[in-house]
Scaffold this motif. Structure first.
Motif, PDB file in Angstrom:
ATOM      1  N   ALA A  37       2.729  64.634  -3.241  1.00  0.00           N
ATOM      2  CA  ALA A  37       3.938  65.320  -3.335  1.00  0.00           C
ATOM      3  C   ALA A  37       5.274  64.352  -3.142  1.00  0.00           C
ATOM      4  CB  ALA A  37       4.388  66.673  -2.570  1.00  0.00           C
ATOM      5  N   VAL A  38       5.844  63.936  -4.209  1.00  0.00           N
ATOM      6  CA  VAL A  38       6.571  62.616  -4.105  1.00  0.00           C
ATOM      7  C   VAL A  38       8.228  62.964  -4.555  1.00  0.00           C
ATOM      8  CG1 VAL A  38       6.972  60.339  -4.924  1.00  0.00           C
ATOM      9  CG2 VAL A  38       4.718  61.218  -4.844  1.00  0.00           C
ATOM     10  N   LYS A  39       8.955  62.895  -3.560  1.00  0.00           N
ATOM     11  CA  LYS A  39      10.415  62.867  -3.833  1.00  0.00           C
ATOM     12  C   LYS A  39      11.148  61.671  -3.336  1.00  0.00           C
ATOM     13  CE  LYS A  39      10.681  66.743  -1.481  1.00  0.00           C
ATOM     14  NZ  LYS A  39      11.124  68.107  -0.642  1.00  0.00           N
ATOM     15  N   GLY A  40      12.148  61.329  -3.983  1.00  0.00           N
ATOM     16  CA  GLY A  40      12.915  60.571  -3.724  1.00  0.00           C
ATOM     17  C   GLY A  40      12.229  59.033  -3.639  1.00  0.00           C
ATOM     18  N   ARG A  41      12.448  58.099  -2.998  1.00  0.00           N
ATOM     19  CA  ARG A  41      11.878  56.711  -3.012  1.00  0.00           C
ATOM     20  C   ARG A  41      10.332  56.610  -2.672  1.00  0.00           C
ATOM     21  NH1 ARG A  41      14.748  52.067  -5.147  1.00  0.00           N
ATOM     22  NH2 ARG A  41      17.075  52.706  -5.024  1.00  0.00           N
ATOM     23  N   ALA A  42       9.610  55.768  -3.312  1.00  0.00           N
ATOM     24  CA  ALA A  42       8.227  55.688  -2.987  1.00  0.00           C
ATOM     25  C   ALA A  42       8.148  54.072  -3.377  1.00  0.00           C
ATOM     26  CB  ALA A  42       7.458  56.344  -4.071  1.00  0.00           C
ATOM     27  N   VAL A  49       5.667  64.472  -9.146  1.00  0.00           N
ATOM     28  CA  VAL A  49       6.655  63.328  -8.730  1.00  0.00           C
ATOM     29  C   VAL A  49       7.947  64.133  -9.125  1.00  0.00           C
ATOM     30  CG1 VAL A  49       6.283  62.258 -11.008  1.00  0.00           C
ATOM     31  CG2 VAL A  49       7.467  61.193  -9.032  1.00  0.00           C
ATOM     32  N   ALA A  50       9.132  63.997  -8.456  1.00  0.00           N
ATOM     33  CA  ALA A  50      10.487  64.497  -8.866  1.00  0.00           C
ATOM     34  C   ALA A  50      10.819  63.755  -9.792  1.00  0.00           C
ATOM     35  CB  ALA A  50      11.236  64.343  -7.660  1.00  0.00           C
ATOM     36  N   GLU A  51      11.671  64.499 -10.797  1.00  0.00           N
ATOM     37  CA  GLU A  51      12.247  63.746 -12.179  1.00  0.00           C
ATOM     38  C   GLU A  51      13.143  62.693 -11.734  1.00  0.00           C
ATOM     39  OE1 GLU A  51      12.430  67.882 -14.764  1.00  0.00           O
ATOM     40  OE2 GLU A  51      14.273  67.146 -13.666  1.00  0.00           O
ATOM     41  N   GLY A  76      10.998  59.015 -11.858  1.00  0.00           N
ATOM     42  CA  GLY A  76       9.941  60.005 -12.094  1.00  0.00           C
ATOM     43  C   GLY A  76       9.451  60.246 -13.328  1.00  0.00           C
ATOM     44  N   ARG A  77      10.392  60.175 -14.497  1.00  0.00           N
ATOM     45  CA  ARG A  77      10.087  60.795 -15.720  1.00  0.00           C
ATOM     46  C   ARG A  77       9.247  59.640 -16.504  1.00  0.00           C
ATOM     47  NH1 ARG A  77      15.388  62.846 -15.173  1.00  0.00           N
ATOM     48  NH2 ARG A  77      15.600  64.897 -15.644  1.00  0.00           N
ATOM     49  N   PRO A 133      11.760  69.143 -11.407  1.00  0.00           N
ATOM     50  CA  PRO A 133      12.572  68.996 -10.600  1.00  0.00           C
ATOM     51  C   PRO A 133      12.310  68.851  -8.946  1.00  0.00           C
ATOM     52  CG  PRO A 133      13.137  70.803 -12.039  1.00  0.00           C
ATOM     53  CD  PRO A 133      11.726  70.345 -12.156  1.00  0.00           C
ATOM     54  N   ALA A 134      13.292  68.213  -8.460  1.00  0.00           N
ATOM     55  CA  ALA A 134      12.773  67.875  -6.975  1.00  0.00           C
ATOM     56  C   ALA A 134      12.519  69.078  -6.097  1.00  0.00           C
ATOM     57  CB  ALA A 134      14.009  66.923  -6.271  1.00  0.00           C
ATOM     58  N   ASP A 135      13.335  70.128  -6.159  1.00  0.00           N
ATOM     59  CA  ASP A 135      13.216  71.374  -5.377  1.00  0.00           C
ATOM     60  C   ASP A 135      11.901  72.051  -5.809  1.00  0.00           C
ATOM     61  OD1 ASP A 135      13.985  72.312  -7.970  1.00  0.00           O
ATOM     62  OD2 ASP A 135      15.561  73.296  -7.017  1.00  0.00           O
ATOM     63  N   GLN A 136      10.975  71.565  -6.879  1.00  0.00           N
ATOM     64  CA  GLN A 136       9.919  72.377  -6.987  1.00  0.00           C
ATOM     65  C   GLN A 136       8.573  71.429  -6.986  1.00  0.00           C
ATOM     66  OE1 GLN A 136       9.899  73.601 -11.333  1.00  0.00           O
ATOM     67  NE2 GLN A 136      12.178  74.222 -11.331  1.00  0.00           N
ATOM     68  N   VAL A 137       8.845  70.314  -6.225  1.00  0.00           N
ATOM     69  CA  VAL A 137       7.761  69.349  -6.029  1.00  0.00           C
ATOM     70  C   VAL A 137       6.787  69.973  -5.104  1.00  0.00           C
ATOM     71  CG1 VAL A 137       7.159  67.141  -5.126  1.00  0.00           C
ATOM     72  CG2 VAL A 137       8.735  67.076  -6.806  1.00  0.00           C
TER      73      VAL A 137
END
Length: 256
Positions: free
Chosen positions: A100-105, A121-123, A167-168, A181-185
């Protein structure tokens, strides 16, 4: 509170990077804990799926540079560090892995995903592998897996220029299964993990094992480790690390 937290529930071993104040930059102590979790996933029959997630606004900023420089100054090569225990565990792992990836990776934050079977991944996530920016070399078998996933030209661009991929685009290029969307990751990743955990476990393991060559992955990881170790001791890397700590652009004009 631990910087690596684990929880086993309904067959899913959730591993959480919990160093949000440092953007989940990974120290060698954290790598040791990550290795333990990955080894447990392979040997504990109660574990059907391994799920990586992170607290805070970033999945991971990559290696903790200060920790890394300190170990390098002690003459310790990459293959002697706990990170290699973690990489070996990833190569050998026959359980499915979800992320589950949000923000920086960044760095290992991206290359870890190449060992995951399902990635959400978050958009607006930003993924990058700035090894060349630090005058280093690829790791985690990414020199093999990233070109296989993206094609040579796209992989080389990511390695050579170190620029982030959103992410897209990561989803469109095949680095992720879902882009939301980030809140659904978190929910999307947990749902995928639960679905896989409900499948026939031995069938899943054999399917994954047939799709991967663990020995080949470990062999390339060791070759990368030699290249990485050589670069760590190079004048290029010393300049890159110094520039990083001084918050300036490195000057490679005299490198040859």
């Amino acid at each position: 509170m631990s910087e690596i937290e684990t929880r086993l529930e309904n067959g899913v071993l959730t591993v959480t990077l919990n160093r949000p104040d440092k953007k989940n930059a990974i120290t060698q102590a954290m790598y040791a804990a990550l290795a333990e979790a990955a080894e447990r996933a392979r040997t504990d029959d109660a574990v059907r799926v391994l799920l990586f997630r992170a607290e805070g606004d970033s999945f991971s900023a990559g290696n903790d540079i200060g920790d890394f420089i300190a170990l390098g100054s002690q003459g310790q090569g990459p293959t002697d560090m706990p990170v290699f225990r973690f990489l070996k565990a990833l190569a050998d792992l026959d359980r499915p892995v979800v992320a589950a990836v949000k923000g920086r990776a960044v760095g290992i934050g991206l290359t870890l995903l190449l060992h995951c079977d399902l990635v959400v991944v978050a958009e607006d996530a930003l993924l990058s592998v700035p090894f060349v920016n630090l005058a280093l070399a690829p790791e985690a078998a990414s020199s093999l897996l990233l070109p296989l996933t993206l094609g040579h030209q796209r992989a080389f661009e990511l390695f050579a220029l170190g620029q982030p991929l959103d992410g897209r685009t990561a989803h469109a290029w095949g680095l992720a299964n879902r882009c939301v969307p980030a809140d659904q990751v978190e929910a999307a990743a947990a749902d995928l993990a639960a679905q896989v955990a409900a499948r026939a476990p031995n069938s899943i393991r054999k399917t994954k094992a047939l799709m991967r060559d663990a020995e080949a992955l470990w062999a390339i990881m060791q070759r990368e480790g030699e290249a990485f170790g050589g670069q760590m001791k190079s004048p290029e890397a010393m300049e890159a690390f110094m520039a990083f700590t001084q918050k300036r652009a490195p000057d490679f004009s005299k490198a040859g």
